[in-house]
Structure formats: C-alpha cells, structure tokens
Design a protein around this motif. Structure first.
Motif, PDB file in Angstrom:
ATOM      1  N   VAL A   1       0.827  -1.208   0.000  1.00 28.26           N
ATOM      2  CA  VAL A   1       0.000   0.000   0.000  1.00 28.26           C
ATOM      3  C   VAL A   1       0.861   1.258   0.000  1.00 28.26           C
ATOM      4  CG1 VAL A   1      -1.684   1.318   1.354  1.00 28.26           C
ATOM      5  CG2 VAL A   1      -1.948  -1.160   1.071  1.00 28.26           C
ATOM      6  N   GLN A   2       1.848   1.323   0.890  1.00 26.45           N
ATOM      7  CA  GLN A   2       2.805   2.430   1.065  1.00 26.45           C
ATOM      8  C   GLN A   2       2.192   3.681   1.676  1.00 26.45           C
ATOM      9  OE1 GLN A   2       5.236   0.799   0.873  1.00 26.45           O
ATOM     10  NE2 GLN A   2       4.936  -0.633  -0.796  1.00 26.45           N
ATOM     11  N   SER A   3       1.022   4.102   1.205  1.00 22.68           N
ATOM     12  CA  SER A   3       0.378   5.289   1.775  1.00 22.68           C
ATOM     13  C   SER A   3      -1.121   5.224   1.517  1.00 22.68           C
ATOM     14  CB  SER A   3       0.954   6.568   1.151  1.00 22.68           C
ATOM     15  OG  SER A   3       0.312   7.719   1.668  1.00 22.68           O
ATOM     16  N   LEU A   4      -1.868   5.927   2.375  1.00 24.31           N
ATOM     17  CA  LEU A   4      -3.304   6.065   2.144  1.00 24.31           C
ATOM     18  C   LEU A   4      -3.645   7.528   1.870  1.00 24.31           C
ATOM     19  CD1 LEU A   4      -4.586   3.532   4.816  1.00 24.31           C
ATOM     20  CD2 LEU A   4      -4.723   3.297   2.322  1.00 24.31           C
TER      21      LEU A   4
ATOM     22  N   ARG B   1      -7.864   0.977  11.422  1.00 22.52           N
ATOM     23  CA  ARG B   1      -9.324   0.878  11.316  1.00 22.52           C
ATOM     24  C   ARG B   1      -9.744  -0.161  10.278  1.00 22.52           C
ATOM     25  NH1 ARG B   1      -9.576   6.542  12.638  1.00 22.52           N
ATOM     26  NH2 ARG B   1      -9.108   7.128  10.494  1.00 22.52           N
ATOM     27  N   ALA B   2      -8.906  -0.361   9.256  1.00 25.19           N
ATOM     28  CA  ALA B   2      -9.241  -1.320   8.197  1.00 25.19           C
ATOM     29  C   ALA B   2      -9.219  -2.759   8.705  1.00 25.19           C
ATOM     30  CB  ALA B   2      -8.281  -1.164   7.024  1.00 25.19           C
ATOM     31  N   GLY B   3      -8.557  -2.986   9.834  1.00 26.26           N
ATOM     32  CA  GLY B   3      -8.570  -4.326  10.410  1.00 26.26           C
ATOM     33  C   GLY B   3      -7.383  -5.188  10.041  1.00 26.26           C
ATOM     34  N   THR B   4      -6.299  -4.597   9.558  1.00 27.82           N
ATOM     35  CA  THR B   4      -5.099  -5.385   9.285  1.00 27.82           C
ATOM     36  C   THR B   4      -4.518  -5.881  10.606  1.00 27.82           C
ATOM     37  OG1 THR B   4      -3.812  -3.336   9.293  1.00 27.82           O
ATOM     38  CG2 THR B   4      -4.489  -4.182   7.166  1.00 27.82           C
ATOM     39  N   ASP B   5      -3.975  -7.101  10.610  1.00 25.83           N
ATOM     40  CA  ASP B   5      -3.403  -7.619  11.857  1.00 25.83           C
ATOM     41  C   ASP B   5      -1.884  -7.593  11.862  1.00 25.83           C
ATOM     42  OD1 ASP B   5      -2.898  -9.690  10.106  1.00 25.83           O
ATOM     43  OD2 ASP B   5      -3.893 -11.237  11.284  1.00 25.83           O
TER      44      ASP B   5
ATOM     45  N   SER C   1       1.170  14.647  10.034  1.00 26.20           N
ATOM     46  CA  SER C   1      -0.282  14.463  10.093  1.00 26.20           C
ATOM     47  C   SER C   1      -0.765  13.506   9.008  1.00 26.20           C
ATOM     48  CB  SER C   1      -0.999  15.805   9.986  1.00 26.20           C
ATOM     49  OG  SER C   1      -0.738  16.420   8.737  1.00 26.20           O
ATOM     50  N   VAL C   2      -0.161  13.577   7.826  1.00 17.09           N
ATOM     51  CA  VAL C   2      -0.508  12.643   6.747  1.00 17.09           C
ATOM     52  C   VAL C   2      -0.125  11.217   7.153  1.00 17.09           C
ATOM     53  CG1 VAL C   2       0.125  11.919   4.401  1.00 17.09           C
ATOM     54  CG2 VAL C   2      -0.464  14.304   4.855  1.00 17.09           C
ATOM     55  N   TRP C   3       1.060  11.057   7.752  1.00 17.32           N
ATOM     56  CA  TRP C   3       1.519   9.749   8.211  1.00 17.32           C
ATOM     57  C   TRP C   3       0.595   9.211   9.307  1.00 17.32           C
ATOM     58  CZ3 TRP C   3       3.454   5.395   7.327  1.00 17.32           C
ATOM     59  CH2 TRP C   3       4.172   4.618   8.246  1.00 17.32           C
ATOM     60  N   GLU C   4       0.184  10.077  10.218  1.00 16.70           N
ATOM     61  CA  GLU C   4      -0.721   9.661  11.281  1.00 16.70           C
ATOM     62  C   GLU C   4      -2.054   9.191  10.713  1.00 16.70           C
ATOM     63  OE1 GLU C   4      -2.917  11.355  15.327  1.00 16.70           O
ATOM     64  OE2 GLU C   4      -1.381  12.558  14.318  1.00 16.70           O
ATOM     65  N   ASN C   5      -2.588   9.923   9.748  1.00 16.46           N
ATOM     66  CA  ASN C   5      -3.863   9.525   9.139  1.00 16.46           C
ATOM     67  C   ASN C   5      -3.753   8.165   8.469  1.00 16.46           C
ATOM     68  OD1 ASN C   5      -5.150  11.863   9.951  1.00 16.46           O
ATOM     69  ND2 ASN C   5      -4.747  12.954   8.033  1.00 16.46           N
ATOM     70  N   THR C   6      -2.630   7.927   7.777  1.00 14.31           N
ATOM     71  CA  THR C   6      -2.422   6.634   7.119  1.00 14.31           C
ATOM     72  C   THR C   6      -2.393   5.504   8.150  1.00 14.31           C
ATOM     73  OG1 THR C   6      -1.318   7.430   5.115  1.00 14.31           O
ATOM     74  CG2 THR C   6      -0.688   5.252   5.895  1.00 14.31           C
ATOM     75  N   LEU C   7      -1.669   5.705   9.230  1.00 13.34           N
ATOM     76  CA  LEU C   7      -1.575   4.677  10.271  1.00 13.34           C
ATOM     77  C   LEU C   7      -2.946   4.376  10.883  1.00 13.34           C
ATOM     78  CD1 LEU C   7       1.652   5.958  12.040  1.00 13.34           C
ATOM     79  CD2 LEU C   7       1.452   3.805  10.783  1.00 13.34           C
ATOM     80  N   ARG C   8      -3.698   5.418  11.198  1.00 13.21           N
ATOM     81  CA  ARG C   8      -5.003   5.216  11.840  1.00 13.21           C
ATOM     82  C   ARG C   8      -5.986   4.545  10.877  1.00 13.21           C
ATOM     83  NH1 ARG C   8      -4.737   7.128  16.762  1.00 13.21           N
ATOM     84  NH2 ARG C   8      -3.423   8.923  17.270  1.00 13.21           N
TER      85      ARG C   8
ATOM     86  N   VAL D   1      -8.443  -4.656   1.425  1.00  8.80           N
ATOM     87  CA  VAL D   1      -8.442  -5.272   2.756  1.00  8.80           C
ATOM     88  C   VAL D   1      -9.802  -5.903   3.037  1.00  8.80           C
ATOM     89  CG1 VAL D   1      -8.193  -4.866   5.234  1.00  8.80           C
ATOM     90  CG2 VAL D   1      -6.707  -3.653   3.624  1.00  8.80           C
ATOM     91  N   GLU D   2     -10.853  -5.185   2.682  1.00  3.72           N
ATOM     92  CA  GLU D   2     -12.211  -5.691   2.882  1.00  3.72           C
ATOM     93  C   GLU D   2     -12.439  -6.977   2.094  1.00  3.72           C
ATOM     94  OE1 GLU D   2     -16.848  -4.144   2.260  1.00  3.72           O
ATOM     95  OE2 GLU D   2     -15.158  -2.788   1.891  1.00  3.72           O
ATOM     96  N   MET D   3     -11.956  -7.007   0.842  1.00  5.87           N
ATOM     97  CA  MET D   3     -12.114  -8.208   0.025  1.00  5.87           C
ATOM     98  C   MET D   3     -11.395  -9.405   0.656  1.00  5.87           C
ATOM     99  SD  MET D   3     -11.961  -7.109  -4.005  1.00  5.87           S
ATOM    100  CE  MET D   3     -10.458  -6.149  -3.932  1.00  5.87           C
ATOM    101  N   LEU D   4     -10.212  -9.170   1.184  1.00 11.30           N
ATOM    102  CA  LEU D   4      -9.452 -10.245   1.813  1.00 11.30           C
ATOM    103  C   LEU D   4     -10.170 -10.770   3.050  1.00 11.30           C
ATOM    104  CD1 LEU D   4      -5.916  -8.656   1.394  1.00 11.30           C
ATOM    105  CD2 LEU D   4      -6.680 -10.772   0.313  1.00 11.30           C
ATOM    106  N   HIS D   5     -10.715  -9.864   3.840  1.00  6.90           N
ATOM    107  CA  HIS D   5     -11.481 -10.291   5.012  1.00  6.90           C
ATOM    108  C   HIS D   5     -12.727 -11.074   4.599  1.00  6.90           C
ATOM    109  CE1 HIS D   5      -8.942  -8.403   7.874  1.00  6.90           C
ATOM    110  NE2 HIS D   5      -9.326  -7.157   7.645  1.00  6.90           N
ATOM    111  N   ASN D   6     -13.420 -10.580   3.574  1.00 10.19           N
ATOM    112  CA  ASN D   6     -14.646 -11.250   3.124  1.00 10.19           C
ATOM    113  C   ASN D   6     -14.377 -12.675   2.645  1.00 10.19           C
ATOM    114  OD1 ASN D   6     -16.128  -8.960   3.668  1.00 10.19           O
ATOM    115  ND2 ASN D   6     -16.183  -8.242   1.543  1.00 10.19           N
ATOM    116  N   ALA D   7     -13.185 -12.887   2.080  1.00 12.85           N
ATOM    117  CA  ALA D   7     -12.833 -14.215   1.583  1.00 12.85           C
ATOM    118  C   ALA D   7     -12.253 -15.109   2.668  1.00 12.85           C
ATOM    119  CB  ALA D   7     -11.836 -14.089   0.430  1.00 12.85           C
ATOM    120  N   GLY D   8     -12.151 -14.577   3.895  1.00 16.19           N
ATOM    121  CA  GLY D   8     -11.657 -15.390   5.000  1.00 16.19           C
ATOM    122  C   GLY D   8     -10.152 -15.526   5.067  1.00 16.19           C
ATOM    123  N   MET D   9      -9.395 -14.551   4.488  1.00 19.33           N
ATOM    124  CA  MET D   9      -7.938 -14.613   4.571  1.00 19.33           C
ATOM    125  C   MET D   9      -7.529 -14.435   6.037  1.00 19.33           C
ATOM    126  SD  MET D   9      -5.272 -15.170   2.719  1.00 19.33           S
ATOM    127  CE  MET D   9      -5.966 -14.928   1.067  1.00 19.33           C
ATOM    128  N   PRO D  10      -6.825 -15.411   6.626  1.00 18.89           N
ATOM    129  CA  PRO D  10      -6.522 -15.342   8.058  1.00 18.89           C
ATOM    130  C   PRO D  10      -5.666 -14.141   8.473  1.00 18.89           C
ATOM    131  CG  PRO D  10      -6.255 -17.582   7.254  1.00 18.89           C
ATOM    132  CD  PRO D  10      -6.450 -16.707   6.047  1.00 18.89           C
TER     133      PRO D  10
END
Length: 369
Positions: A121-124, A181-185, A170-177, A145-154
C-alpha cells in the motif's frame, strides 16, 4: 527450510524500488511458470539427498505476484504442492498490489491454501501515492483489505512507508489510523531509503530531495506510539503484529535459518553457501529449462559472515541478540547501553534494544561488530 518464489513482473516501475523487477513485455508466462516449477523440483531433489527435512513456509514476493493469472498460479501451485504439501505449511504468504485483484481472485487464493496476503500500500494519501508512482488509490487499498477479510484470509499485512518527500506527520498519522481501522493484523512501517539505481536516488544525488534522520525519528516514534496503542506488538524494527500474527517466514530470515529462493534474481542460503540467481528473466527461463537450474553465483557464508548478519538482524527483533554472537571486546558496551537506557539483557542472555535504542539499531549494530 523456507521457500521464496520471486515473481519479477510489475505493471510499472516505482521510482523508489530497487528490487529486481520489470514489466512483463514479451515474456512467455507459460515458459516462466514451467521454469519455476523445474527449478523447484531440482532444488527439492538436491536438498532431499543432502539433508532431508520439510519446508515450513512459502512466500511469493516480487515484483507483483498478484499479477499472475489464476491459470498460471494454479499450474505452479500444482507443481509445488507435489514437492511441499501446502496443507503442512506454517505460512503461505503472497505479496499483492491492491489494484491487481478481485474478490473472486482472493477466493481462488484461499482455495490454494494461502493464509497471508501482504499488501503493498505504502500510503493512504492520494498525493503521496502519485509521488510514489503507485497504481492504486486509497479507496482501492481499503477495499482490498475488505475483500481479503470477506474471503476469509486469516492474516492481512499492509506495507507502509514514511519519511517520503512532502509527507507531513499528520498525513503519516492519518495513514496509520486508517490502516488500523481497516482491520489489518500486521503492519510493516518502513523508512524510505534511497537505493542506488532508482529514480529517487538520482533525484537525491541532484539535490532535489533531502534526508533528515531527526525527522525520520519523529515518524518512527509516531508509528510505534499509534500501533502499540492499537494493540500491536513492535516485534521487529519495521514490523508490528497482533497476537498470533507475526510472520514466521520473515522471522526465519532474521534468525539465520536456511532458505531456498527460486526465480530470476532470487537468493538462497543453504548449508553455508549463498546462491544468487541470474537477474535476467529470459536467461533464467532458458537455462533452467535446459539444465534444471538457472545460472547463479555462489559464495560461502563464513562463520564470521553469519555472526555479523545475526548482529545486524536479530538486534532488530524484540527477542534480541543472543550474547554468544558478541566478541569479548564488545561486552563492555552492554553496560554502557544499559546506563543510557538504550538496551537491557534478558534472562535468556539476549541484548534487547528499548526506547531510543530501537531508533539507533544500525549504529549500535555497527559498534558491536
């Protein structure tokens, strides 16, 4: 044993990337897949004869492995599965560009036994993505990320980059947050480095870009604060993971375990010898199909080479560097680091960096060598 498969193809070449890669151009993909399977077969036969053992992780890197069609990937996995049964692996990981797959494709990946996808991804931030030459938008990245979760990617990993020209805190902080929130582990947060033979390096050489280690430190600390507060463990200098989500393949590299790399430009380290495959895809295909193995360079990994590599890599982890890798003359430095609150020695006799010491990992490693 650990297996790495290098897929060198990208739709476009990012200006900061120094990995061996190129556009597919006129490459015969059917022959390329056949060459990968043939190299894997020969490597497996040689290893079985010399040492036995099982493969525990499989990692597809690039380039952009997600560019492979389902047909080509399926054919390759059919060959690999005969050599290393996928259902016995601890990890089957796959690098992907968010702009190169659909939910249908992800379901196919899951059917192959894939259990981790690492998104480049590198940046959002849309402006930063354009600067980096990325094909995807922030929205596409989050949708992937949503597609991967929907398909059950562990496990879903997101690669992010900081200290990019024009990127504010501030841009870096927004990307991290947003990534949290997207649910990456698992999140890999890399400091941009200016590698030779890249457009970014040439721009730096012309004075058009600058590096400021003090500013880089602020980005590093912000990532650590936000991601640890979100429940992720900072288990390696550039890597954060939730409980149970660490990457065993990457940990194997840091610990110095043997691994086999197949594909053009891939590297292997086996029984004290390092092999580097030719960085020419057409030559790789031709010589592998003719001889079973590609053209490659060999060099010994001496005991001293191995020791120095362990210092450089294990010091980056939260498990720390076993003191057995240090020479006697380096031991007085340990008390110095403890006094400065840069490191501690664990009950297992490992040097573990902490606080500002994690920022100074490269300088400390150089002192200890």
């Amino acid at each position: 044993m650990h297996l790495y498969v290098h897929i060198p193809f990208c739709h476009r070449i990012c200006p900061y990337c120094a990995f061996f890669k190129h556009t597919p151009a006129s490459t015969d993909m059917k022959l390329f897949i056949r060459a990968l399977a043939r190299e894997a077969e020969f490597r497996a036969a040689a290893l079985s004869a010399s040492r036995g053992g099982e493969t525990s992780t499989l990692y597809f890197g690039g380039g952009t492995p997600s560019m492979l069609s389902d047909t080509h990937l399926g054919n390759l996995m059919e060959s690999l599965d005969r050599l290393i049964p996928v259902d016995s692996l601890d990890e089957f990981s796959f690098e992907a560009n968010p702009a190169t797959f659909t939910e249908k494709k992800v379901r196919f990946w899951r059917s192959l036994g894939m259990n981790r996808v690492s998104l480049g991804v590198q940046s959002l931030d849309a402006r930063i993505l354009r600067l980096l030459g990325r094909e995807h938008t922030p929205e596409q990245a989050l949708r992937s990320v949503e597609m991967l979760h929907n398909a059950g990617m562990p496990h879903v990993n997101m690669d992010l980059m900081f200290a990019i020209p024009g990127q504010s805190l501030s841009v870096w902080e927004n990307t991290l947050r947003e990534a949290v929130r997207a649910g990456t582990d698992h999140i890999s947060a890399y400091n941009l480095t200016y590698e030779e033979d890249t457009e970014f390096f040439r721009s730096l050489s012309r004075g058009e870009k600058i590096q400021d280690p003090d500013e880089d430190a602020a980005y590093f600390e912000l990532a650590e604060n936000i991601l640890e507060a979100a429940g992720m463990r900072h288990y390696e200098t550039s890597n954060y993971a939730r409980e149970g989500a660490r990457s065993p393949h990457n940990m194997a590299y840091w610990k110095g375990e043997d691994y086999v790399g197949i594909g053009p430009g891939a590297v292997s380290t086996i029984d004290g010898v390092r092999y580097s495959n030719t960085r020419n895809t057409e030559t790789y295909i031709r010589t592998t199909l003719e001889n079973g193995l590609p053209e490659s360079e060999r060099e010994p990994v001496t005991a001293e080479d191995y020791r120095l590599e362990r210092i450089a890599l294990m010091l980056r982890t939260d498990e720390g560097l076993p003191l057995k890798y240090l020479l006697p003359e380096a031991l007085p430095l340990l008390e110095h680091y403890r006094t400065l609150e840069l490191a501690d020695v664990s009950a297992e006799q490992c040097l573990i960096l902490k606080g500002r010491g994690r920022l100074l990992v490269d300088a400390i490693a150089a002192e200890l060598c």
